[in-house]
Design a protein around this motif. Structure first.
Motif, short mmCIF file in Angstrom:
data_model
loop_
_atom_site.label_atom_id
_atom_site.label_comp_id
_atom_site.label_asym_id
_atom_site.label_seq_id
_atom_site.Cartn_x
_atom_site.Cartn_y
_atom_site.Cartn_z
N ARG A 86 0.81 -1.21 0.00
CA ARG A 86 0.00 0.00 0.00
C ARG A 86 0.84 1.26 0.00
NH1 ARG A 86 -4.10 -2.85 4.24
NH2 ARG A 86 -5.45 -3.86 2.67
N LEU A 87 2.10 1.16 0.43
CA LEU A 87 2.96 2.33 0.43
C LEU A 87 3.27 2.81 -0.99
CD1 LEU A 87 5.51 1.52 3.28
CD2 LEU A 87 3.71 3.26 3.29
N HIS A 88 3.09 1.95 -1.98
CA HIS A 88 3.31 2.38 -3.37
C HIS A 88 2.24 3.36 -3.83
CE1 HIS A 88 6.54 -0.46 -4.15
NE2 HIS A 88 5.80 -1.46 -3.70
N PHE A 89 1.07 3.29 -3.21
CA PHE A 89 -0.09 4.06 -3.66
C PHE A 89 -0.61 4.94 -2.53
CE2 PHE A 89 -0.06 0.19 -6.18
CZ PHE A 89 -0.30 0.65 -7.47
N GLY A 90 -1.04 6.14 -2.88
CA GLY A 90 -1.85 6.95 -1.99
C GLY A 90 -3.26 6.96 -2.56
N LEU A 91 -4.26 6.99 -1.69
CA LEU A 91 -5.65 6.96 -2.16
C LEU A 91 -6.45 8.06 -1.49
CD1 LEU A 91 -7.93 5.66 -3.78
CD2 LEU A 91 -8.23 4.01 -1.91
N VAL A 92 -7.08 8.88 -2.32
CA VAL A 92 -7.98 9.93 -1.84
C VAL A 92 -9.40 9.49 -2.16
CG1 VAL A 92 -8.65 12.35 -2.04
CG2 VAL A 92 -6.23 11.70 -2.22
N PHE A 93 -10.21 9.33 -1.12
CA PHE A 93 -11.58 8.81 -1.26
C PHE A 93 -12.54 9.94 -1.61
CE2 PHE A 93 -9.32 6.10 1.70
CZ PHE A 93 -9.64 4.81 1.28
N GLN A 94 -13.68 9.58 -2.17
CA GLN A 94 -14.65 10.61 -2.55
C GLN A 94 -15.31 11.24 -1.32
OE1 GLN A 94 -18.31 8.91 -4.48
NE2 GLN A 94 -17.06 7.08 -4.64
N ASN A 95 -15.35 10.53 -0.20
CA ASN A 95 -16.00 11.07 1.00
C ASN A 95 -15.00 11.45 2.09
OD1 ASN A 95 -18.75 10.90 0.13
ND2 ASN A 95 -18.60 8.68 0.35
N PHE A 96 -13.77 11.76 1.70
CA PHE A 96 -12.72 12.34 2.54
C PHE A 96 -12.11 11.34 3.54
CE2 PHE A 96 -16.22 15.75 2.58
CZ PHE A 96 -16.02 16.07 1.25
N GLN A 153 -11.37 17.75 1.61
CA GLN A 153 -10.75 16.96 0.54
C GLN A 153 -9.30 17.38 0.32
OE1 GLN A 153 -10.77 14.13 -0.48
NE2 GLN A 153 -12.32 13.97 -2.09
N ARG A 154 -9.00 18.65 0.51
CA ARG A 154 -7.62 19.10 0.38
C ARG A 154 -6.75 18.54 1.52
NH1 ARG A 154 -7.58 25.30 -0.04
NH2 ARG A 154 -9.77 25.27 0.53
N VAL A 155 -7.32 18.43 2.71
CA VAL A 155 -6.60 17.76 3.80
C VAL A 155 -6.35 16.30 3.45
CG1 VAL A 155 -6.68 17.06 6.23
CG2 VAL A 155 -7.55 19.31 5.56
N ALA A 156 -7.35 15.65 2.87
CA ALA A 156 -7.21 14.25 2.47
C ALA A 156 -6.08 14.08 1.44
CB ALA A 156 -8.53 13.71 1.92
N ILE A 157 -5.94 15.04 0.54
CA ILE A 157 -4.85 14.99 -0.44
C ILE A 157 -3.51 15.14 0.26
CG2 ILE A 157 -3.80 16.19 -2.40
CD1 ILE A 157 -6.69 16.92 -3.28
N ALA A 158 -3.41 16.09 1.19
CA ALA A 158 -2.16 16.26 1.95
C ALA A 158 -1.83 14.99 2.72
CB ALA A 158 -2.28 17.46 2.89
N ARG A 159 -2.84 14.39 3.32
CA ARG A 159 -2.62 13.15 4.08
C ARG A 159 -2.10 12.04 3.17
NH1 ARG A 159 -7.75 10.29 6.78
NH2 ARG A 159 -8.25 10.11 4.56
N ALA A 160 -2.68 11.91 1.98
CA ALA A 160 -2.24 10.87 1.06
C ALA A 160 -0.80 11.09 0.60
CB ALA A 160 -3.17 10.81 -0.15
N LEU A 161 -0.40 12.35 0.50
CA LEU A 161 0.96 12.68 0.06
C LEU A 161 1.99 12.49 1.17
CD1 LEU A 161 0.20 15.91 -1.98
CD2 LEU A 161 1.04 13.75 -2.92
N ALA A 162 1.54 12.42 2.41
CA ALA A 162 2.47 12.40 3.54
C ALA A 162 3.39 11.18 3.54
CB ALA A 162 1.69 12.47 4.86
N LEU A 163 2.95 10.07 2.96
CA LEU A 163 3.78 8.87 2.90
C LEU A 163 4.58 8.77 1.60
CD1 LEU A 163 1.43 6.24 4.57
CD2 LEU A 163 3.49 7.27 5.52
N LYS A 164 4.56 9.84 0.82
CA LYS A 164 5.35 9.93 -0.42
C LYS A 164 5.11 8.73 -1.34
CE LYS A 164 8.88 12.61 1.98
NZ LYS A 164 10.31 12.73 2.38
N PRO A 165 3.86 8.52 -1.74
CA PRO A 165 3.56 7.38 -2.61
C PRO A 165 4.13 7.57 -4.00
CG PRO A 165 1.64 8.80 -2.46
CD PRO A 165 2.65 9.34 -1.47
#
Length: 248
Positions: A86-96, A153-165
């Motif tokens: 899962r570290l290869h991918f970051g996922l941003v969900f439609q409902n945050f 949703q912008r927070v969710a994007i930042a969160r997904a980027l935090a693990l550098k996928p």
């Protein structure tokens, strides 16, 4: 060289065949948009890539490393192996899917802290940079309930980027937003594309897909019915894609 290769992916739920032999590849820094009607298999494909579901057949290859093989994988699903995949991918969900009990900063810091991706100070510094990059520096101590849908949703994007996928995936990131909030989220995604972040975006925003994508895949009834550069949205070859585009 392809950063992602998907080969002959099949997935069924009971007697329902959802993915019926999906094949595509994606180069480093490219943006792929996946379009199609509801029920065509788009979200299931994303969930298989992120190991939230497991395909029945096929392979998923990231950076020339097979991370999933339907023929051998049923005996190899330890928690540690799944975390590595899962570290290869970051996922941003439609409902945050933000944690309501945590502030913006804590939501972004949580996964790196749990996985010990640096010192507390390093993780905090990276989180602050990501929060600022999505335009929410002034909301760092707010809780999700205090934010608009677009801000969440912008927070969710930042969160997904935090693990550098290696690859950032979006599952209809604007579908839960009012039209006036959609633009701010698409602006962030557009900025990531300009910085050559490798992304897969399931979307119904056809104009956005045309402008930001390097490749577009049209899924219909579990198969890739058409794929190519974004100009297929202007000049679709198949009758099915033509009919789909006329619905917008």
């Amino acid at each position: 060289m392809a950063i992602l290769e998907v080969k002959d992916l099949y997935k069924s739920f009971g007697d329902t065949d959802v993915l019926k032999g999906i094949d595509f590849s994606l180069e480093q820094g490219q943006v792929l948009s996946i379009i199609g009607a509801s029920g065509s298999g788009k979200t299931t494909l994303l969930r298989c890539l992120n190991s939230l579901e497991f395909a029945d057949q096929g392979q998923i290859i990231v950076k020339n490393h097979v991370i999933y093989d339907g023929e051998t994988d049923y005996d190899n699903r330890s928690d540690s192996e799944l975390r590595l995949r899962r570290l290869h991918f970051g996922l941003v969900f439609q409902n945050f899917n933000l944690f309501p009990q945590y502030s913006v900063l804590d939501n972004v810091m949580l996964a790196p802290k749990l996985l010990k991706k640096g010192t507390e100070a390093e993780i905090r510094e990276t989180a602050m940079e990501l929060i600022e990059s999505v335009g929410l520096k002034d909301k760092v101590n707010n809780y999700p309930c205090e934010l608009s849908g677009g801000q969440q949703q912008r927070v969710a994007i930042a969160r997904a980027l935090a693990l550098k996928p290696a690859i950032l995936c979006f599952d209809e990131p604007t579908s839960a937003l009012d039209p006036e909030l959609t633009g701010e989220v698409l602006k962030v995604i557009r900025g990531l594309a300009e910085r050559h972040m490798t992304m897969i975006i399931v979307t119904h925003e056809m104009a956005f897909a045309h402008d930001v994508s390097d490749k577009v895949i049209f899924m219909d009834n579990g198969v890739i019915a058409e794929q190519g550069d974004p100009y297929i949205l202007e000049n679709p070859r198949s009758d099915r894609l033509k009919a789909f585009l006329t619905s917008f």
